[in-house]
Design an enzyme around this catalytic site. Sequence first.
Site: not given
Lengths: 376, 82
Positions: A25, A120, A123
């Site tokens: 992408d 993320e 985390h």
Amino acid sequence: FRTFPGMPTWRKTHLTYRIVNYTLDLPRDAVDSAIEKALKVWEEVTPLTFSRICEGEADIMITFAVRKHGDFFDFDGPGKVLAHAYPPGPGINGDAHFDDDEQWTKDTSGTNLFLVAAHELGHSLGLQHSDKPEALMYPVYNSSTDLARFRLSQDDVTGIQSLYGPPPASPDDPVKPTESARPQTPAKCDPTLSLDAVTTLRGEILFFKDRHFWRKSLRTLEPGFYLISSFWPSLPSGMDAAYEVTSRDIVFIFKGKQFWAIRGNEVQAGYPRGIHILGFPPSVKKIDAAIFDKQKKKTYFFVEDKYWRFDEKKQSMDPGFPRQIVEDFPGVGPKVDAVFEAFGFFYFFSGSSQLEFDPNAKKVTRILKSNSWFHC
Amino acid sequence: LPLNGAARDEEDSMDLVQHYLEDYYNLAKDAKQFAKRKDSSPVVKKIQEMQKFLGLKVTGKLDSDTLQVMRKPRCGVPDLGE
């Protein structure tokens, strides 16, 4: 904020990462740049540093994948789950996986890779989800985030610093002046520190400065440092004055011609109200400082070189005011920034100075720096 | 037989909620027929827990605000640990 069960953290401060594969992408350099920027978000508020490796096992392995991809949590096609990551540790732990069925973009027309990566990687460093909607670690993707003004919330900063501490201060780092109108984060031990307002709150002392405040308990040496908005989202920054009416468990906050009432972390309904309902003449545009005298049940409002006295029982201004500050508080003023009461003394702040005033003896008993409460 | 539109929507919502609670709020996989149970059911408690965590009005019911947030894209890590 929350951490994972057992509070896993990295036992080292320098971590490696590897971008194992790329989404189609975006151009590769856009992916590299989004990941770098996302790591920098956490690097800026911790002692952690990151370097990229291009082969072998890194602490944080970053992959794009669809559907089943070799762990216990399959991706689910476009939408819904965007990504997931594992808490610190060996092997798959620390790794971040991105669902390549999403449309990854540099802006927010699709799913912004930087925003999701920053979340993320939180985390990967040990933060679980936050229940604060304004936090980066809130689990739901916010497509209306202003990327140009992106910043971690106080909750994210407090969370990550609970695991790794703040970044080390470097004495060689010059303080860079900023052209931004946004005030710099104040340093509690800056000898030139001045304060906007000071008040007690349920036995603690709050020192307000710009968008932040220090929260000092008499039981602890180090004060906590927070964004005002993280406790009271509707309160203004750069407040003028604050005082606690202990008998009513209420703190009043003043800015310009308005004032707010808070009880704990709740702003009370019906506020802000105009200061003139308290009995000030229209010429008063702002309050400099305020203090509630528990013994006399009176509140003193300091405005320029004068002060007013408000009867909290009658809820009206006492007659015969304003008076000159210097007449009744000799040694104080002519103008004050903030004032609060502790141990029977009034502590007046003006610029970087603080005066300890004995209201019974009506004299200044000590001259201190404004940050004397911060254990500098 | 195919479901009519409204019934299908409701069933889709139920599936969404069941999976959402299982995936992110540790709802036991065998908690079935959750929408019909009383307020004290583990599923209602899980819905309340989720609503509280996500900053929604805690009703224990699947109101439109709750479903709207649950349909938004999100991180796949469970919100609550064991």
